[in-house]
Design a protein around this motif. Structure first.
Motif, PDB file in Angstrom:
ATOM      1  N   VAL A 186       0.912  -1.258   0.124  1.00  0.00           N
ATOM      2  CA  VAL A 186      -0.054   0.043  -0.264  1.00  0.00           C
ATOM      3  C   VAL A 186       1.135   1.344   0.099  1.00  0.00           C
ATOM      4  N   GLY A 187       0.681   2.028  -1.110  1.00  0.00           N
ATOM      5  CA  GLY A 187       1.940   3.042  -1.408  1.00  0.00           C
ATOM      6  C   GLY A 187       3.354   2.489  -1.259  1.00  0.00           C
ATOM      7  N   ASN A 188       4.231   2.808  -0.452  1.00  0.00           N
ATOM      8  CA  ASN A 188       5.695   2.418  -0.515  1.00  0.00           C
ATOM      9  C   ASN A 188       5.764   1.758   0.670  1.00  0.00           C
ATOM     10  N   THR A 189       4.933   0.918   1.379  1.00  0.00           N
ATOM     11  CA  THR A 189       4.829   0.237   2.668  1.00  0.00           C
ATOM     12  C   THR A 189       4.596  -1.275   2.186  1.00  0.00           C
ATOM     13  N   LEU A 190       4.775  -2.006   2.796  1.00  0.00           N
ATOM     14  CA  LEU A 190       4.629  -3.652   2.570  1.00  0.00           C
ATOM     15  C   LEU A 190       3.558  -3.927   3.757  1.00  0.00           C
ATOM     16  N   ILE A 191       2.663  -4.587   3.428  1.00  0.00           N
ATOM     17  CA  ILE A 191       1.693  -5.204   4.612  1.00  0.00           C
ATOM     18  C   ILE A 191       1.767  -6.890   4.302  1.00  0.00           C
ATOM     19  N   LEU A 192       2.358  -7.412   5.557  1.00  0.00           N
ATOM     20  CA  LEU A 192       2.475  -8.896   5.189  1.00  0.00           C
ATOM     21  C   LEU A 192       1.737  -9.685   6.575  1.00  0.00           C
ATOM     22  N   GLN A 193       1.240 -10.335   6.617  1.00  0.00           N
ATOM     23  CA  GLN A 193       0.228 -10.943   7.745  1.00  0.00           C
ATOM     24  C   GLN A 193      -0.075 -10.091   8.765  1.00  0.00           C
ATOM     25  N   GLY A 194      -0.350  -8.936   8.545  1.00  0.00           N
ATOM     26  CA  GLY A 194      -0.911  -8.016   9.568  1.00  0.00           C
ATOM     27  C   GLY A 194       0.170  -7.154  10.251  1.00  0.00           C
ATOM     28  N   ARG A 195       1.067  -7.148   9.371  1.00  0.00           N
ATOM     29  CA  ARG A 195       2.286  -6.230   9.905  1.00  0.00           C
ATOM     30  C   ARG A 195       2.861  -5.211   8.813  1.00  0.00           C
ATOM     31  N   VAL A 196       3.127  -4.323   9.005  1.00  0.00           N
ATOM     32  CA  VAL A 196       3.688  -3.118   8.164  1.00  0.00           C
ATOM     33  C   VAL A 196       5.141  -2.999   8.210  1.00  0.00           C
ATOM     34  N   TYR A 197       5.914  -2.857   7.060  1.00  0.00           N
ATOM     35  CA  TYR A 197       7.361  -2.761   6.793  1.00  0.00           C
ATOM     36  C   TYR A 197       7.509  -1.871   5.636  1.00  0.00           C
ATOM     37  N   SER A 198       8.483  -1.085   6.025  1.00  0.00           N
ATOM     38  CA  SER A 198       9.279  -0.028   5.003  1.00  0.00           C
ATOM     39  C   SER A 198      10.490  -0.346   4.239  1.00  0.00           C
ATOM     40  N   PRO A 199      10.772   0.099   2.923  1.00  0.00           N
ATOM     41  CA  PRO A 199      11.996  -0.576   2.656  1.00  0.00           C
ATOM     42  C   PRO A 199      13.041  -0.057   3.246  1.00  0.00           C
ATOM     43  N   PRO A 200      14.429  -0.640   2.933  1.00  0.00           N
ATOM     44  CA  PRO A 200      14.499  -1.714   2.211  1.00  0.00           C
ATOM     45  C   PRO A 200      13.866  -2.847   2.621  1.00  0.00           C
ATOM     46  N   TYR A 201      13.346  -3.766   1.665  1.00  0.00           N
ATOM     47  CA  TYR A 201      12.720  -5.108   1.764  1.00  0.00           C
ATOM     48  C   TYR A 201      13.769  -6.182   1.572  1.00  0.00           C
ATOM     49  N   ARG A 202      14.106  -7.130   2.481  1.00  0.00           N
ATOM     50  CA  ARG A 202      14.765  -8.360   2.526  1.00  0.00           C
ATOM     51  C   ARG A 202      13.853  -9.603   2.407  1.00  0.00           C
ATOM     52  N   ILE A 203      14.427 -10.324   1.263  1.00  0.00           N
ATOM     53  CA  ILE A 203      13.719 -11.734   1.293  1.00  0.00           C
ATOM     54  C   ILE A 203      15.013 -12.793   0.970  1.00  0.00           C
ATOM     55  N   GLN A 204      14.903 -13.593   2.074  1.00  0.00           N
ATOM     56  CA  GLN A 204      15.790 -14.925   2.347  1.00  0.00           C
ATOM     57  C   GLN A 204      15.172 -16.115   1.988  1.00  0.00           C
ATOM     58  N   ALA A 205      15.997 -16.995   1.225  1.00  0.00           N
ATOM     59  CA  ALA A 205      15.220 -18.243   0.708  1.00  0.00           C
ATOM     60  C   ALA A 205      16.361 -19.202   1.040  1.00  0.00           C
ATOM     61  N   VAL A 206      16.231 -20.421   1.523  1.00  0.00           N
ATOM     62  CA  VAL A 206      16.887 -21.619   1.924  1.00  0.00           C
ATOM     63  C   VAL A 206      16.718 -22.742   0.597  1.00  0.00           C
ATOM     64  N   GLY A 207      17.877 -22.878   0.014  1.00  0.00           N
ATOM     65  CA  GLY A 207      17.820 -23.804  -1.056  1.00  0.00           C
ATOM     66  C   GLY A 207      19.442 -23.644  -1.606  1.00  0.00           C
ATOM     67  N   ASP A 208      19.581 -24.260  -2.967  1.00  0.00           N
ATOM     68  CA  ASP A 208      20.659 -24.280  -3.652  1.00  0.00           C
ATOM     69  C   ASP A 208      20.822 -22.911  -4.210  1.00  0.00           C
ATOM     70  N   PRO A 209      22.178 -22.260  -3.568  1.00  0.00           N
ATOM     71  CA  PRO A 209      22.138 -20.828  -4.077  1.00  0.00           C
ATOM     72  C   PRO A 209      22.484 -20.681  -5.577  1.00  0.00           C
ATOM     73  N   ALA A 210      23.171 -21.598  -6.046  1.00  0.00           N
ATOM     74  CA  ALA A 210      23.220 -21.375  -7.519  1.00  0.00           C
ATOM     75  C   ALA A 210      21.904 -21.427  -8.186  1.00  0.00           C
ATOM     76  N   LYS A 211      20.933 -22.480  -7.904  1.00  0.00           N
ATOM     77  CA  LYS A 211      19.719 -22.527  -8.568  1.00  0.00           C
ATOM     78  C   LYS A 211      18.730 -21.373  -8.221  1.00  0.00           C
ATOM     79  N   LEU A 212      19.052 -20.892  -7.178  1.00  0.00           N
ATOM     80  CA  LEU A 212      18.048 -19.830  -6.862  1.00  0.00           C
ATOM     81  C   LEU A 212      18.699 -18.425  -7.731  1.00  0.00           C
ATOM     82  N   GLN A 213      19.739 -18.422  -7.700  1.00  0.00           N
ATOM     83  CA  GLN A 213      20.163 -17.020  -8.466  1.00  0.00           C
ATOM     84  C   GLN A 213      20.034 -17.193  -9.748  1.00  0.00           C
ATOM     85  N   LYS A 214      20.046 -18.349 -10.493  1.00  0.00           N
ATOM     86  CA  LYS A 214      19.819 -18.720 -11.936  1.00  0.00           C
ATOM     87  C   LYS A 214      18.246 -18.351 -12.157  1.00  0.00           C
TER      88      LYS A 214
END
Length: 262
Positions: A186-214
């Motif tokens: 909403v605007g430049n804020t993230l609403i996720l599961q009832g909570r509000v966040y502002s940038p910068p936005y960080r997304i972390q994923a567990v898996g094979d790093p090479a496959k994820l980057q590809k």
């Protein structure tokens, strides 16, 4: 001598009725204006309730309320997670299930994202461009304000690409994603599961790093986003984190709208 006198300029006797006053629209209009002003004053007073309605104080209060609700939702999530761990600990003492059933339940919990997940991970960071950004490459127009902020589709593109690349689990900011999670802006804020966040936005994923980057590099939506990174300076950073532990999802798992297929 007559006991009556002539009216001035009329030639009539004193028994004639007095002339009627003229109707003056200006008087009525003046009264109406004062009545309307009084009504507006009362309405303004009733709306303001003693506050200055010409300031942005009400907007600031709304912003503060949103942040307070977001903080409280975070505390409730943490409390819910602690209670869930306690319930699971008590249930494991003597639940009457076989080992095979326990293994199956554990596997389902990991798939659902309600349990911690350990493994190699990468983090993608997205950020707004500087407000005074200009086009860095020739042939591109000067940026509109819309070009300089992270949009919902940008976050969704990263999440979708990471799932496509075989991510075993994903965390956005400090929250684990599950199948019913919705990434909304909403605007430049993230609403996720009832909570509000502002940038910068960080997304972390567990898996094979090479496959994820590809998977990130192969995503058409992210390729389009990278144009704005190179031309207008939107933030983009991908880092390898080594071995990390993602938290389990701690919110409610009740479905309020979905119905089972018969």
């Amino acid at each position: 001598m007559s006991n009556s006198a002539d009216s001035p300029g009329t030639g009539t006797t004193g028994n004639a009725p007095a002339p009627r006053p003229r109707f003056r629209p200006v008087r009525v209009l003046t009264v109406a204006v004062f009545a309307l002003a009084g009504l507006l004053f009362f309405t303004s007073f009733n709306t303001a309730k003693g506050t200055n309605i010409r300031t942005d104080t009400s907007l600031l209060k709304l912003s503060d309320l949103i942040q307070e609700r977001s903080r409280k939702n975070g505390e409730l999530d943490e409390s819910n997670a602690a209670l869930r761990d306690e319930v699971e600990s008590l249930a494991e003492r003597d639940d009457g299930r076989s080992q095979a059933e326990d293994d199956k339940l554990t596997a389902l919990e990991h798939t659902a994202g309600t349990q911690k997940l350990k493994g190699r991970a990468i983090t993608v960071t997205l950020n707004d461009a500087p407000p005074d950004a200009t086009a860095k490459l020739p042939g591109y127009p000067e940026p509109q304000p819309d070009y300089l902020v992270i949009h919902q589709q940008d976050l969704q593109a990263v999440v979708n690409a990471l799932w496509q690349g075989g991510a075993q689990g994903i965390k956005v900011m400090d929250q684990r994603l599950i199948s019913t999670s919705a990434v909304r802006c909403v605007g430049n804020t993230l609403i996720l599961q009832g909570r509000v966040y502002s940038p910068p936005y960080r997304i972390q994923a567990v898996g094979d790093p090479a496959k994820l980057q590809k998977a990130l590099a192969d995503s058409p939506a992210i390729q389009n986003y990278m144009v704005y990174v190179n031309v207008y300076g939107l933030g983009w950073k991908v880092t390898e984190d080594g071995t990390v532990t993602l938290p389990g999802y701690s919110g409610t798992v009740d479905l309020h709208y979905a119905r089972p297929v018969e």
